[in-house]
Design a protein around this motif. Structure first.
Motif, short mmCIF file in Angstrom:
data_model
loop_
_atom_site.label_atom_id
_atom_site.label_comp_id
_atom_site.label_asym_id
_atom_site.label_seq_id
_atom_site.Cartn_x
_atom_site.Cartn_y
_atom_site.Cartn_z
N LEU A 183 0.75 -1.10 -0.16
CA LEU A 183 -0.06 -0.01 0.03
C LEU A 183 0.75 1.31 -0.07
O LEU A 183 0.55 2.25 -0.72
CB LEU A 183 -1.06 0.04 1.23
N ALA A 184 1.97 1.32 0.75
CA ALA A 184 2.81 2.37 0.73
C ALA A 184 3.32 2.69 -0.56
O ALA A 184 3.78 3.72 -0.74
CB ALA A 184 3.90 2.10 1.81
N SER A 185 3.15 1.85 -1.56
CA SER A 185 4.23 1.86 -2.97
C SER A 185 2.93 2.44 -3.83
O SER A 185 3.09 2.45 -5.20
CB SER A 185 4.88 0.79 -3.40
N ALA A 186 1.83 2.57 -3.28
CA ALA A 186 0.63 2.66 -4.24
C ALA A 186 0.66 4.23 -5.06
O ALA A 186 1.34 4.96 -4.27
CB ALA A 186 -0.69 2.72 -3.54
N GLU A 187 0.39 4.14 -6.33
CA GLU A 187 0.58 5.29 -6.91
C GLU A 187 -1.13 5.98 -6.93
O GLU A 187 -1.96 5.45 -7.37
CB GLU A 187 0.81 5.03 -8.42
N ALA A 237 -10.63 8.93 2.72
CA ALA A 237 -10.41 7.23 2.44
C ALA A 237 -8.97 6.78 2.06
O ALA A 237 -8.39 5.97 2.44
CB ALA A 237 -11.40 6.93 1.22
N VAL A 238 -8.58 7.71 1.19
CA VAL A 238 -7.06 7.57 0.88
C VAL A 238 -5.98 7.69 2.03
O VAL A 238 -5.11 6.81 1.99
CB VAL A 238 -6.66 8.62 -0.24
N ALA A 239 -6.22 8.57 2.82
CA ALA A 239 -5.50 8.61 4.19
C ALA A 239 -5.51 7.29 4.85
O ALA A 239 -4.39 6.82 5.36
CB ALA A 239 -5.91 9.84 4.80
N HIS A 240 -6.87 6.84 4.95
CA HIS A 240 -6.89 5.59 5.62
C HIS A 240 -6.14 4.42 5.02
O HIS A 240 -5.45 3.53 5.58
CB HIS A 240 -8.32 5.21 5.96
N VAL A 241 -6.40 4.40 3.59
CA VAL A 241 -5.63 3.27 2.81
C VAL A 241 -3.92 3.36 3.22
O VAL A 241 -3.39 2.15 3.23
CB VAL A 241 -6.12 3.24 1.55
N LEU A 242 -3.42 4.64 3.08
CA LEU A 242 -2.06 4.70 2.97
C LEU A 242 -1.69 4.72 4.44
O LEU A 242 -0.20 4.93 4.29
CB LEU A 242 -1.75 5.92 2.37
N GLY A 243 -2.41 4.58 5.57
CA GLY A 243 -1.86 4.75 6.43
C GLY A 243 -1.55 6.22 7.32
O GLY A 243 -0.78 6.16 8.23
N TYR A 244 -2.00 7.10 6.41
CA TYR A 244 -1.72 8.26 7.02
C TYR A 244 -2.70 8.75 8.33
O TYR A 244 -3.62 8.23 8.51
CB TYR A 244 -2.13 9.55 5.91
N PRO A 245 -1.94 9.61 9.38
CA PRO A 245 -2.90 9.97 10.23
C PRO A 245 -4.11 10.85 10.19
O PRO A 245 -3.97 11.52 9.36
CB PRO A 245 -1.85 10.72 11.22
#
Length: 299
Positions: A254-258, A291-299
């Motif tokens: 997920l961290a490498s998602a574009e 939602a993108v923040a949740h997927v990428l693990g952002y606070p």
């Protein structure tokens, strides 16, 4: 299912233009006996193909042979004979001279035969280069998917209205639609410049074609993503509420998602994530910024 529908519509369009062109060229009608013979021939071919399709399931051939194989063998006839019929009848209806009609029919049929002869080489090229011609037949193996999390997952879903608009755009921009519509438009323009031509015969099917593909595009997007939800707790599980879990992505993946924004994303203020996994790209379409923040693990 979509291939069968598209193939059937292809035969309807090709047959209507081809037979209409022959009728316009000969100005001859069919007698009652000829109509009965033609109808019986159509029924015989249809029943024969139905028996072949039924044997695929009755004999359980689907356990060893991908459904792509029998579909492709049927669609080759549409691409070859049907295209030649379509182009020849279309040129006749557009008022083109006889020699030009013969050259067009010969060229289209020749190209279709070349593709058929070199099909195996094209399949090999498709597999080696991942050119995505749709010729490679190897199917992927499905592994069991772990849906458990250590913590309670957060669930995010695509924006529904964005899926609808994206489906419309996908349908009208489909290469298959453009491939069929381009000769229709060109033949319609030829008919406009020729006083004996009938442009409506080409422009009306073009409008119907794009409308049909727009419906297919909407169906495709809704079938793929309307019931999808993404359960996030470090890792992410793509879960279809009708068909069950589809895939699982690790936190590292997920961290490498574009992050990308399509035309539809710009209209609705959403984003689409692309994640490369095992030579395949997973799309998480039309997610809100939260939602993108949740997927990428952002606070």
């Amino acid at each position: 299912m979509l291939a069968i529908v598209i193939g059937g519509l292809g035969w309807v369009v090709f047959g209507a233009v081809g037979v209409g062109g022959v009728g316009a060229a000969t100005e001859a009608g069919m007698s009652d006996s000829a109509s009965v013979s033609a109808g019986l021939g159509i029924v015989a071919v249809t029943v024969g193909r139905a028996v072949e399709a039924g044997s695929y399931f009755v004999d359980r051939e689907y356990e060893s042979v991908s459904a792509q194989e029998p579909l492709r063998s049927a669609l080759v006839a549409v691409a070859g004979i049907g295209s030649a019929l379509f182009v020849g009848g279309g040129f006749v209806l557009a008022g083109a001279p006889g020699p030009l009609v013969l050259v067009a029919v010969f060229t289209v049929k020749f190209l279709a035969d070349v593709v058929d002869v070199y099909r195996e080489r094209l399949e090999s090229f498709d597999e080696r280069t991942s050119a995505d011609f749709g010729l490679a037949t190897e199917s992927s193996h499905w592994e069991p998917i772990d849906t458990t999390f250590d913590d309670s997952p957060e669930t995010v879903r695509p924006k529904r209205s964005a899926l609808l608009v994206d489906g419309l755009l996908r349908g009208v921009r489909s290469p298959a639609a453009l491939l069929v519509a381009t000769p229709l438009v060109l033949l319609g323009l030829l008919a406009v410049t020729n006083s004996g031509g009938t442009p409506s015969v080409f422009f009306v099917p073009t409008a119907i074609l794009f409308g049909t593909f727009a419906v297919f595009g909407v169906f495709d997007r809704l079938y793929r993503y309307l019931c999808m939800e993404y359960r996030i707790a470090g890792d992410a599980v793509g879960y279809d509420r009708l068909l069950g879990p589809q895939w699982r992505l690790s936190r590292e993946r997920l961290a490498s998602a574009e992050r990308t924004r399509t035309v539809t994303d710009r209209l609705f203020g959403t984003e689409t994530l692309l994640v490369d996994v095992d030579d395949r790209t997973r799309r998480l379409p039309h997610l809100s910024s939260r939602a993108v923040a949740h997927v990428l693990g952002y606070p």
